[in-house]
Motif scaffolding. Sequence first.
Motif, mmCIF file in Angstrom:
data_model
loop_
_atom_site.group_PDB
_atom_site.id
_atom_site.type_symbol
_atom_site.label_atom_id
_atom_site.label_comp_id
_atom_site.label_asym_id
_atom_site.label_seq_id
_atom_site.Cartn_x
_atom_site.Cartn_y
_atom_site.Cartn_z
ATOM 1 N N SER A 1 0.803 -1.222 0.000
ATOM 2 C CA SER A 1 0.000 0.000 0.000
ATOM 3 C C SER A 1 0.832 1.266 0.000
ATOM 4 C CB SER A 1 -0.929 0.006 1.217
ATOM 5 O OG SER A 1 -1.776 -1.105 1.226
ATOM 6 N N ARG B 1 -5.425 4.905 0.638
ATOM 7 C CA ARG B 1 -6.117 5.025 1.925
ATOM 8 C C ARG B 1 -6.204 3.633 2.547
ATOM 9 N NH1 ARG B 1 -9.535 8.882 4.240
ATOM 10 N NH2 ARG B 1 -11.008 8.067 5.780
ATOM 11 N N ASP C 1 -3.287 6.546 6.716
ATOM 12 C CA ASP C 1 -4.023 5.789 7.726
ATOM 13 C C ASP C 1 -5.008 6.744 8.398
ATOM 14 O OD1 ASP C 1 -4.981 4.376 9.883
ATOM 15 O OD2 ASP C 1 -3.021 3.679 10.579
ATOM 16 N N THR D 1 -7.146 0.460 4.498
ATOM 17 C CA THR D 1 -8.360 -0.132 5.054
ATOM 18 C C THR D 1 -8.051 -0.768 6.407
ATOM 19 O OG1 THR D 1 -7.981 -2.303 4.060
ATOM 20 C CG2 THR D 1 -9.159 -0.653 2.723
ATOM 21 N N TYR E 1 0.995 5.195 2.059
ATOM 22 C CA TYR E 1 -0.413 5.064 2.424
ATOM 23 C C TYR E 1 -0.801 6.100 3.468
ATOM 24 C CZ TYR E 1 1.196 2.460 6.602
ATOM 25 O OH TYR E 1 1.810 2.089 7.773
ATOM 26 N N ARG F 1 -4.535 -2.593 7.504
ATOM 27 C CA ARG F 1 -3.832 -2.187 8.722
ATOM 28 C C ARG F 1 -3.622 -3.379 9.643
ATOM 29 N NH1 ARG F 1 -7.510 0.586 10.983
ATOM 30 N NH2 ARG F 1 -7.167 2.436 9.707
#
Length: 313
Positions: A192, A289, A197, A291, A195, A295
């Motif tokens: 990702s 983004r 969070d 998810t 990214y 995570r």
Amino acid sequence: MTASITWPNGKAFAFSVFDDTDLAVPGNFEKVYELLGDLGIRTTKSVWPISGEGQLPRSPEGSTCEDDEYLAHILKLQRDGFEIGYHNSSHRGVTREGVRRALDRFRELFGTDPACMSNHERNPEGIYWGADRLSQPLRTLYRLNQRRHRGKPQQGHIPSSPYFWGDLCRERIRYVRSFVFDDINTLASCPSMPYYDPTRPFVRGWFASTYGSWGPYFLRCLSESRQDELEASGGACIVYTHFASGFQSGSQLQPRFVQLMRRLASKNGWFVPVSQILDHIEAQRGVVRLTAAARHGIEWRWIARKITVRGTE
């Protein structure tokens, strides 16, 4: 996601290093960068822009940019095409106004805000660091695993804390280093990256790295077989290390390091600073983004390694 990234000019893979500045003083890191420069490998060297209250510009912890001799070396690295990154304000930490002063000093010295940074392990202004990298229940598990360590918790993301600077981080820094893995292909470990969070909104973009904390670990990380693995994968490797520890003795470089870097440089790799790799990935697919499921996977894989290997990153 790895396969969707293409590298410039037909390059087969991307490679860089984020060098935490701990222990770096004049005389213990320059030969490393001379070699990298000669080989056409450009990486990221982090700095502490200021000395906090009661701190010396040069100490056993390393030099800050208030050490004139050290600063001269850093400015030369920037002129030679290396990226200068941020490793928090200083080697012990400062409150919010000190962080602002450090960021302003960085911009004054290097002409721009830091594109990327890593937290210094014990600094109280660390942002989403220590246990706060993790969601529950892993946060509690991490605290139990690290209970032998003492010191103030990192508070850079807590608005009520005097060490809060999350809004400044979001405004002035594009990328912050997060989790560290063993895979030579960092992008495969964290597909990702970069990214965002949403549970940690003060960081615009997170990136992972590959473990090579000091000389012996770095050499193991960049062994011949692992170089070939990276090349075959077509991925990206961002190694986390400390070039001031275990690479240079006096004016002599560790011979194995020289051998491995020469071999790596002979491959069809894209050898550029950290933020250039991340900018390139972002240009192709944006900042992902994260998810909740993604995570969860990243955190579990990281803490499993942390508990097993007991590294300090």
